[in-house]
Design a protein around this motif. Sequence first.
Motif, PDB file in Angstrom:
ATOM      1  N   ALA A 153       0.284   3.540   3.038  1.00 41.42           N
ATOM      2  CA  ALA A 153       0.671   2.147   3.325  1.00 41.42           C
ATOM      3  C   ALA A 153      -0.553   1.392   3.842  1.00 41.42           C
ATOM      4  O   ALA A 153      -0.664   1.068   5.015  1.00 41.42           O
ATOM      5  N   THR A 193      -1.869  -4.145  -1.260  1.00 42.40           N
ATOM      6  CA  THR A 193      -1.423  -3.166  -0.279  1.00 42.40           C
ATOM      7  C   THR A 193      -0.367  -2.269  -0.910  1.00 42.40           C
ATOM      8  O   THR A 193       0.559  -2.751  -1.565  1.00 42.40           O
ATOM      9  N   GLY A 228       2.821  -0.380  -0.742  1.00 47.58           N
ATOM     10  CA  GLY A 228       4.017  -0.451   0.090  1.00 47.58           C
ATOM     11  C   GLY A 228       5.090   0.515  -0.343  1.00 47.58           C
ATOM     12  O   GLY A 228       6.250   0.329  -0.019  1.00 47.58           O
TER      13      GLY A 228
END
Length: 141
Positions: A78, A87, A89
């Motif tokens: 993460a 990012t 996730g």
Amino acid sequence: MFVKPITILTKTYNEMDLLTRQVEQIVAESGVKNGMVTVLTKHTTTGVTVNESLECLESDIEVFLSRMAPEDFPYSHARMLKDYGSTAGNPTGHLKAYITGNHCHFPIIDGEMVRGGAQDIYFCEFDGPAKRTVLVIVEGE
């Protein structure tokens, strides 16, 4: 070898979808009388698993996987991934897929997929909703 994709449009972040009937139809369509069928997901945040098709068991499996890979854990995955430019996730999706596996196999005898009376094939979504592809690979004579 006979290969046919199944396209699945998942609706939720985590879900279990039955594929047994579709796989049986593809085995029949293949014309293979004796051999093997493999069901394989093409995605790393999805799984293919075999279990009994009971709503209460599906719920228990979802709870078990959530306990094994809780959403609020500080996962290394993460974080910002330079290769992707975003990012990550979805660490729980990868971990749940790792637990369930990405494929299953069944023998084909006399043109029929042989499975136990309580065995059904599930596609498991762990990072949806998304458009997903499962390959059904039939090999034999």
